[in-house]
Write a protein that holds these residues in place. Structure first.
Motif, PDB file in Angstrom:
ATOM      1  N   VAL A 236       0.850  -1.144  -0.034  1.00  0.00           N
ATOM      2  CA  VAL A 236       0.047  -0.029   0.034  1.00  0.00           C
ATOM      3  C   VAL A 236       0.772   1.261   0.096  1.00  0.00           C
ATOM      4  N   MET A 237       0.726   1.937  -1.119  1.00  0.00           N
ATOM      5  CA  MET A 237       1.569   3.297  -1.179  1.00  0.00           C
ATOM      6  C   MET A 237       0.913   4.432  -0.864  1.00  0.00           C
ATOM      7  N   THR A 238       1.112   4.751   0.394  1.00  0.00           N
ATOM      8  CA  THR A 238       0.291   5.733   1.085  1.00  0.00           C
ATOM      9  C   THR A 238       1.013   6.072   2.550  1.00  0.00           C
ATOM     10  N   CYS A 239       0.292   7.026   3.294  1.00  0.00           N
ATOM     11  CA  CYS A 239       0.768   7.265   4.587  1.00  0.00           C
ATOM     12  C   CYS A 239       0.221   6.158   5.597  1.00  0.00           C
ATOM     13  N   GLY A 240       0.560   6.398   7.090  1.00  0.00           N
ATOM     14  CA  GLY A 240       0.243   5.413   8.039  1.00  0.00           C
ATOM     15  C   GLY A 240      -1.353   5.504   8.023  1.00  0.00           C
ATOM     16  N   VAL A 241      -1.943   6.565   7.928  1.00  0.00           N
ATOM     17  CA  VAL A 241      -3.592   6.563   8.202  1.00  0.00           C
ATOM     18  C   VAL A 241      -4.060   5.623   7.203  1.00  0.00           C
ATOM     19  N   GLY A 242      -3.692   5.913   5.938  1.00  0.00           N
ATOM     20  CA  GLY A 242      -4.182   5.145   4.565  1.00  0.00           C
ATOM     21  C   GLY A 242      -3.989   3.481   5.017  1.00  0.00           C
ATOM     22  N   VAL A 243      -2.714   3.185   5.184  1.00  0.00           N
ATOM     23  CA  VAL A 243      -2.471   1.895   5.472  1.00  0.00           C
ATOM     24  C   VAL A 243      -3.637   1.057   6.487  1.00  0.00           C
ATOM     25  N   GLN A 244      -3.644   1.765   7.588  1.00  0.00           N
ATOM     26  CA  GLN A 244      -4.589   1.297   8.630  1.00  0.00           C
ATOM     27  C   GLN A 244      -5.862   1.277   8.129  1.00  0.00           C
ATOM     28  N   ALA A 245      -6.181   2.311   7.227  1.00  0.00           N
ATOM     29  CA  ALA A 245      -7.778   2.117   6.682  1.00  0.00           C
ATOM     30  C   ALA A 245      -7.775   1.143   5.859  1.00  0.00           C
ATOM     31  N   VAL A 246      -7.012   0.994   5.100  1.00  0.00           N
ATOM     32  CA  VAL A 246      -7.112  -0.338   4.176  1.00  0.00           C
ATOM     33  C   VAL A 246      -7.036  -1.529   4.994  1.00  0.00           C
ATOM     34  N   SER A 247      -6.057  -1.756   6.035  1.00  0.00           N
ATOM     35  CA  SER A 247      -6.123  -2.930   6.787  1.00  0.00           C
ATOM     36  C   SER A 247      -7.528  -3.252   7.441  1.00  0.00           C
ATOM     37  N   ARG A 248      -8.133  -2.197   7.678  1.00  0.00           N
ATOM     38  CA  ARG A 248      -9.631  -2.327   8.420  1.00  0.00           C
ATOM     39  C   ARG A 248     -10.531  -3.193   7.541  1.00  0.00           C
ATOM     40  N   ILE A 249     -10.272  -3.018   6.088  1.00  0.00           N
ATOM     41  CA  ILE A 249     -11.303  -3.460   4.963  1.00  0.00           C
ATOM     42  C   ILE A 249     -11.011  -4.608   4.518  1.00  0.00           C
ATOM     43  N   VAL A 250      -9.576  -5.064   4.403  1.00  0.00           N
ATOM     44  CA  VAL A 250      -9.210  -6.346   3.451  1.00  0.00           C
ATOM     45  C   VAL A 250      -8.576  -7.226   4.936  1.00  0.00           C
ATOM     46  N   ASP A 251      -8.788  -8.550   4.683  1.00  0.00           N
ATOM     47  CA  ASP A 251      -8.408  -9.511   5.516  1.00  0.00           C
ATOM     48  C   ASP A 251      -7.340 -10.008   5.087  1.00  0.00           C
ATOM     49  N   ILE A 252      -6.317  -9.381   4.288  1.00  0.00           N
ATOM     50  CA  ILE A 252      -5.067 -10.101   3.984  1.00  0.00           C
ATOM     51  C   ILE A 252      -3.994  -9.033   4.448  1.00  0.00           C
ATOM     52  N   VAL A 253      -2.687  -9.524   4.326  1.00  0.00           N
ATOM     53  CA  VAL A 253      -1.556  -8.703   4.972  1.00  0.00           C
ATOM     54  C   VAL A 253      -1.451  -7.533   3.926  1.00  0.00           C
ATOM     55  N   VAL A 254      -1.003  -6.385   4.917  1.00  0.00           N
ATOM     56  CA  VAL A 254      -0.697  -5.313   4.251  1.00  0.00           C
ATOM     57  C   VAL A 254       0.518  -4.761   4.701  1.00  0.00           C
ATOM     58  N   HIS A 255       1.204  -4.187   3.628  1.00  0.00           N
ATOM     59  CA  HIS A 255       2.606  -3.699   3.889  1.00  0.00           C
ATOM     60  C   HIS A 255       2.328  -2.147   3.334  1.00  0.00           C
ATOM     61  N   PRO A 256       3.016  -1.300   4.351  1.00  0.00           N
ATOM     62  CA  PRO A 256       3.368  -0.016   3.972  1.00  0.00           C
ATOM     63  C   PRO A 256       4.600  -0.020   3.115  1.00  0.00           C
ATOM     64  N   ALA A 257       4.262   0.927   1.989  1.00  0.00           N
ATOM     65  CA  ALA A 257       5.626   1.222   1.079  1.00  0.00           C
ATOM     66  C   ALA A 257       6.406   2.604   1.522  1.00  0.00           C
ATOM     67  N   ALA A 258       5.594   3.232   2.500  1.00  0.00           N
ATOM     68  CA  ALA A 258       6.149   4.576   2.893  1.00  0.00           C
ATOM     69  C   ALA A 258       6.293   4.818   4.265  1.00  0.00           C
ATOM     70  N   ASN A 259       7.323   5.698   4.664  1.00  0.00           N
ATOM     71  CA  ASN A 259       7.223   6.143   6.019  1.00  0.00           C
ATOM     72  C   ASN A 259       6.526   7.356   6.153  1.00  0.00           C
ATOM     73  N   THR A 260       5.626   7.698   7.023  1.00  0.00           N
ATOM     74  CA  THR A 260       5.109   8.962   7.314  1.00  0.00           C
ATOM     75  C   THR A 260       6.002   9.740   8.249  1.00  0.00           C
ATOM     76  N   VAL A 261       6.218  10.934   7.962  1.00  0.00           N
ATOM     77  CA  VAL A 261       7.278  11.707   8.449  1.00  0.00           C
ATOM     78  C   VAL A 261       6.652  13.107   9.160  1.00  0.00           C
ATOM     79  N   SER A 262       5.556  13.447   8.673  1.00  0.00           N
ATOM     80  CA  SER A 262       4.954  14.767   9.128  1.00  0.00           C
ATOM     81  C   SER A 262       3.527  14.689   8.617  1.00  0.00           C
ATOM     82  N   LEU A 263       2.753  15.128   9.683  1.00  0.00           N
ATOM     83  CA  LEU A 263       1.227  15.345   9.426  1.00  0.00           C
ATOM     84  C   LEU A 263       0.915  16.872   8.814  1.00  0.00           C
ATOM     85  N   GLY A 264       1.700  17.766   8.907  1.00  0.00           N
ATOM     86  CA  GLY A 264       1.472  19.026   8.428  1.00  0.00           C
ATOM     87  C   GLY A 264       0.113  19.659   8.426  1.00  0.00           C
TER      88      GLY A 264
END
Lengths: 292, 221
Positions: free
Chosen positions: B90-118
């Motif tokens: 999943v190519m997105t921020c930490g919020v996005g990865v967690q949203a996706v993991s709540r929807i699908v029942d497969i393993v999700v891997h983050p492709a990025a590190n979130t560094v600032s919420l700006g």
């Protein structure tokens, strides 16, 4: 090598006790309490700002024990120090003759008497064990060389009655991989559950010491059930405390329960860790009753 | 605007491990601006994965992965391709990865590190999901953040303080590590818990010079 390490490695049954330093500087009477039972105990844990309450320090108390001819186990939590301070205190401990180290996460600051404090938790208990092990190998956590390496006997804690138990057993296995050589458990009241825990962890081949806390009153039992995680005083024991108020008040009921618990679990573990919480004077009777 | 930086391909391949069939999901919102998401980053990642011998079972681009309604609706069209996948990158921020993991029942891997919420936490209406720690561990914890869900921000499993699944700090608060344990059990990844997780690198929390040159920081001047 510490006496604790020698005894556990030799497979002997070991008894340890615990000192919780005071809030203030009157440490002498606490050392005296320990002195009174030192012949019956291999080593004394010194708690590290237990329950997140600001107190006299663990490191200094450990040194005072050594000066009075006793062997300490330094408890270190991750709540109040970052990785620089933790590693520095480990080196300092070794410099002061302290080699038994018990690594814990630590209670959250919100449970203590400075609730607005900043919790550090830069490392967790597993990572603290990794750090201590690295120091022994002559390097710090960042990989820098040390001028002289310490030697430690590293321990950790586990909650045998936690629900669910599996994540705690997985974490225990990680603590062993990270360097833990002995475990002291949370207070045991249900021997059956403890035996089940021992069965599930026997493959780890590590020294486990069962935790014993003397029950002082019905109120204390109820308080622990409500507020202390992983401690479960069964209803039968609470009934037993209720039955004879005078006997309970004198400590006799608590002593009898402790003896019974020790006798039930002692063939399943490598020692017991007594947490007297002010009732040090009851320890000789408990050890006599349990034949230790 | 949430600022993210790509994890290295080496780190991503390491976390994918032996998983061969990967579904690629990218965000077209903030991540597009940071070049951690968007179409060109998605195609670039697809090429990298294929070069490394992976089979990309499908791809999808969603405007805001932090919006669970958008994610659920879009992924409903990809069920077949998702079923073929061993895991999802999943190519997105930490919020996005967690949203996706709540929807699908497969393993999700983050492709990025979130560094600032700006100044904005993402569209998912919650301010406790991501602390922008810059060292995303969602991969190892099944898509539930240990930094924000554990009161002590522990990385190696539960402390001894949880009682009946609740945190020692607040009896109303779930123990984050119990949630992580249940999630890993559900997706068949309990072995993740056995890994001794390294201490966090707090220096990664600082946004890089490049990110500080973006419009958000300019607007703040």
């Amino acid at each position: 090598m510490t006496k604790l390490k020698e005894a556990l490695m030799a497979g002997r049954f070991v008894v340890t006790s615990e000192i919780g330093p005071p809030k203030g500087v009157n440490i002498d009477e606490y050392i005296d309490h320990a002195q009174a039972i030192k012949e019956r105990v291999t080593a004394f844990n010194v708690t590290d700002l237990q329950s997140a309450v600001m107190r006299f320090g663990s490191l200094a108390t450990c040194r005072l024990l050594i000066e009075r001819g006793m062997e300490p186990v330094l408890q270190m939590t991750c709540r109040d120090r970052n990785r620089l301070a933790l590693q520095s205190d480990l080196l300092s401990a070794y410099g002061l003759g302290i080699e038994n180290i018990l690594c814990l996460t630590g209670d959250h600051q919100k449970l203590g008497d400075h609730q607005g404090a900043k919790g550090v938790f830069d490392l967790d208990s597993v990572q603290l064990l990794v750090a201590a092990k690295k120091l022994q190998e002559g390097k710090d956590l960042a990989g820098n060389e040390l001028e002289g390496a310490p030697e430690f006997f590293l321990g950790a804690v586990v909650t045998p009655e936690a629900e669910p138990l599996e994540p705690h057993i997985i974490k225990m296995e990680k603590k062993i991989a990270a360097g833990a050589q002995f475990f002291q458990t949370q207070a045991v009241y249900d021997a059956q559950k403890f035996k089940e825990f021992i069965k599930q962890t026997s493959r780890f081949n590590v020294a486990i010491m069962g935790g014993i806390v003397i029950l002082k009153s019905v109120g204390m039992a109820r308080f622990m059930n409500a507020n202390v995680a992983g401690v479960n005083v069964p209803e039968e024991l609470i009934e037993e405390l209720k039955k004879d108020k005078e006997k309970t008040k004198s400590g006799q009921t608590g002593v009898e329960i402790a003896i019974r618990t020790i006798n039930e679990i002692k063939d399943y573990c490598q020692g017991i860790h007594l947490m007297p919480l002010g009732w040090e004077d009851k320890l000789p009777a408990i050890l006599d009753g349990a034949g230790l | 605007m949430i600022f993210t930086e790509n994890k290295s391909i080496a780190e991503i391949l390491e976390t994918l491990g032996a998983e061969k069939n990967i579904f690629l999901l990218a965000c077209n919102g903030c991540a597009e601006v940071c070049e951690t998401g968007g179409e060109s980053a998605l195609l670039g990642m697809k090429a990298e994965l294929e070069k490394a011998g992976k089979n990309v079972t499908g791809t999808a681009l969603v405007d805001f992965l932090c919006n669970k309604v958008l994610v659920a609706t879009r992924l409903a069209r990809e069920m077949d391709k998702l079923k073929q996948a061993d895991s999802m990158l999943v190519m997105t921020c930490g919020v996005g990865v967690q949203a996706v993991s709540r929807i699908v029942d497969i393993v999700v891997h983050p492709a990025a590190n979130t560094v600032s919420l700006g100044g904005l936490q993402g569209l998912w209406p919650s301010d406790e999901r991501c602390q922008a720690c810059g060292d995303c561990a969602l991969d190892y914890t099944g898509g539930i953040c240990p930094v924000t869900s554990c009161a002590k921000e522990l990385l190696n499993g539960p402390c001894g303080g949880a009682e009946d699944g609740k945190c020692e700090v607040d009896p109303e608060r779930d123990c984050g590590w119990l949630k992580i344990y249940e999630r890993l059990e559900k997706i068949g990844r309990l072995e993740n818990l056995k890994k001794v997780y390294k201490p966090r690198d707090h220096s990664k929390m600082l946004p890089s010079q490049d990110l500080r040159k973006t419009s958000f920081y300019d607007l703040e001047q």
